[in-house]
Design an enzyme around this catalytic site. Sequence first.
Site, PDB file in Angstrom:
ATOM      1  N   LYS A 147       1.079  -1.304   0.071  1.00  0.00           N
ATOM      2  CA  LYS A 147       0.092   0.073  -0.121  1.00  0.00           C
ATOM      3  C   LYS A 147       1.028   1.291  -0.097  1.00  0.00           C
ATOM      4  CE  LYS A 147      -4.208  -2.031   1.318  1.00  0.00           C
ATOM      5  NZ  LYS A 147      -5.691  -1.994   2.173  1.00  0.00           N
TER       6      LYS A 147
ATOM      7  N   LYS B 119     -13.371  -5.559  -3.475  1.00  0.00           N
ATOM      8  CA  LYS B 119     -14.040  -4.298  -3.705  1.00  0.00           C
ATOM      9  C   LYS B 119     -13.308  -3.268  -4.233  1.00  0.00           C
ATOM     10  CE  LYS B 119     -15.658  -5.159   1.197  1.00  0.00           C
ATOM     11  NZ  LYS B 119     -14.499  -5.054   2.157  1.00  0.00           N
TER      12      LYS B 119
ATOM     13  N   LYS C 259      -8.790 -12.326  -7.677  1.00  0.00           N
ATOM     14  CA  LYS C 259      -9.689 -12.334  -6.917  1.00  0.00           C
ATOM     15  C   LYS C 259     -10.870 -11.306  -6.790  1.00  0.00           C
ATOM     16  CE  LYS C 259      -8.792 -10.167  -2.455  1.00  0.00           C
ATOM     17  NZ  LYS C 259      -9.068 -10.153  -1.409  1.00  0.00           N
TER      18      LYS C 259
HETATM   19  P1  ATP Z   1     -10.353  -4.822  -0.410  1.00  0.00           P
HETATM   20  O1  ATP Z   1     -10.552  -4.528  -1.970  1.00  0.00           O
HETATM   21  O2  ATP Z   1     -10.712  -3.330   0.377  1.00  0.00           O
HETATM   22  O3  ATP Z   1      -8.989  -5.359   0.080  1.00  0.00           O
HETATM   23  P2  ATP Z   1     -11.857  -7.125  -0.203  1.00  0.00           P
HETATM   24  O4  ATP Z   1     -13.098  -7.187  -1.073  1.00  0.00           O
HETATM   25  O5  ATP Z   1     -10.492  -7.823  -0.909  1.00  0.00           O
HETATM   26  O6  ATP Z   1     -11.440  -5.618  -0.033  1.00  0.00           O
HETATM   27  P3  ATP Z   1     -11.674  -7.513   2.572  1.00  0.00           P
HETATM   28  O7  ATP Z   1     -12.237  -6.363   3.202  1.00  0.00           O
HETATM   29  O8  ATP Z   1      -9.996  -7.595   2.232  1.00  0.00           O
HETATM   30  O9  ATP Z   1     -12.242  -7.755   1.171  1.00  0.00           O
HETATM   31  O10 ATP Z   1     -11.927  -8.975   3.114  1.00  0.00           O
HETATM   32  C1  ATP Z   1     -13.031  -9.268   3.976  1.00  0.00           C
HETATM   33  C2  ATP Z   1     -13.257 -10.713   4.049  1.00  0.00           C
HETATM   34  O11 ATP Z   1     -13.678 -11.326   2.855  1.00  0.00           O
HETATM   35  C3  ATP Z   1     -11.721 -11.311   4.411  1.00  0.00           C
HETATM   36  O12 ATP Z   1     -12.166 -12.593   5.316  1.00  0.00           O
HETATM   37  C4  ATP Z   1     -11.367 -11.851   3.044  1.00  0.00           C
HETATM   38  O13 ATP Z   1     -10.606 -13.154   3.197  1.00  0.00           O
HETATM   39  C5  ATP Z   1     -12.570 -12.144   2.279  1.00  0.00           C
HETATM   40  N1  ATP Z   1     -12.743 -12.264   0.943  1.00  0.00           N
HETATM   41  C6  ATP Z   1     -12.338 -11.007   0.333  1.00  0.00           C
HETATM   42  N2  ATP Z   1     -12.472 -11.230  -0.945  1.00  0.00           N
HETATM   43  C7  ATP Z   1     -12.697 -12.636  -1.297  1.00  0.00           C
HETATM   44  C8  ATP Z   1     -12.722 -13.629  -2.454  1.00  0.00           C
HETATM   45  N3  ATP Z   1     -12.635 -12.976  -3.571  1.00  0.00           N
HETATM   46  N4  ATP Z   1     -13.014 -14.768  -2.190  1.00  0.00           N
HETATM   47  C9  ATP Z   1     -12.980 -15.324  -1.040  1.00  0.00           C
HETATM   48  N5  ATP Z   1     -13.055 -14.503   0.118  1.00  0.00           N
HETATM   49  C10 ATP Z   1     -12.799 -13.124   0.016  1.00  0.00           C
END
Ligand code: ATP
Length: 366
Positions: free
Chosen positions: A145, A231, A228
Amino acid sequence: MTEPTHRPPRRISPADVLAQDTSNTAHLPGAGTKHRVLSGMQPSGDSLHLGNYLGALVNWVKVQEEFDAFFFIPDLHAITTPQDPEAVRHRTRNTAAQFIAGGIDPEKSVLFVQSQVPEHAQLAWVLMCMTGMGEAERMTQFKDKAAKQGTESAGVGLLAYPMLMAADILLYQPHGVPVGDDQRQHVELTRDLAQRFNSRHGETFVVPSGFYPENGARIYDLQHPTAKMSKSADSPNGLINLLDEPKVTAKRIKSAVTDDGTEVRFDREAKPGVSNLLSIFAAVTDRSIPELEEAYVGKMYGHLKVDLAEAVVERLTPIRTRALELLDDPAELDRLLDHGAAKARAVAAPVLAEVYSKSGFLTPSR
Ligand code: ATP
Ligand code: LTN
């Protein structure tokens, strides 16, 4: 010469956590005799996506049946990069509504917002003072980051983030912390800090275990099925959001990128698009992947997409409806969160008081 041994990362399951003996930690401040689990999810988008739901929330809902569960929304973590305050407020309520709509029961679990429990920021300071600069700078998430923002202009909060996360955890004396693999380093730091404090000042913290999904549903972006679902994706077209209208969800699934060939078969390497659709299908319907492959022998990708869109919409519609109902009455939602914060503080305050006292701070008279 001996071969280096590559041990697979240790996976902790709820069964491992249950097998832990809590009798030797039950005397610690804030610790219960029941096995406790805590986790949080940042309010970083307007809606949770299907990856958050299947990869985390579904598991939390199961966990709350077996454990003394604490779930919270880390809004303090959300401002490590500049945010619009109204967006933070809106996203915090949205996240809470989706947790409840997705099955977190505020009567069974303690559900709260981090900033409403001031002990988090207070303990974080103590932990920051016990963390080496090198230790903090080694965190992969910080390095990524900070590099993205340019190290000079990146906020100090990005560096302090893991110590705040350690405080989030240690204040509640949980035995297990269910998180994605990407949080492994932060959980390890939390364990190190707990042990460091305990060895300097005497037994204070339960040393928690990370509890990583065994083969947790990892959901990929519909447009880029090797990345993956996230968001912070550049485009929303590859996301399935819990709060999207059903027709948007159906359209995104029908426009998902598929692979060469026509065979509906699970092969993550050769067919990432179709494999992702099959994993989602299996996760939302509880049908197995082989069973689905069998059902689509001789059928086209289009058939799979139409049926999958229907299955996803069927699974998500009640959640969306309930979340929108909750969001329609923000005062009631705030009341539920307020109640959760009071329950959380009742656990966190004695732990912080113990830490302050052991750190040499004078006890306030009120
Ligand atoms: P950001 O883009 O802000 O990092 P994110 O969508 O990747 O957000 P996080 O807030 O990092 O999500 O994760 C919240 C929870 O959701 C965590 O437990 C993470 O392991 C799970 N998670 C996030 N994306 C996935 C995915 N694509 N598949 C399975 N689990 C996920
Ligand atoms: N860093 C985590 C969110 C988080 C968390 C926590 C998870 C903040 N504090 C404490 C578990 C326990 C994330 O980005 N997924």
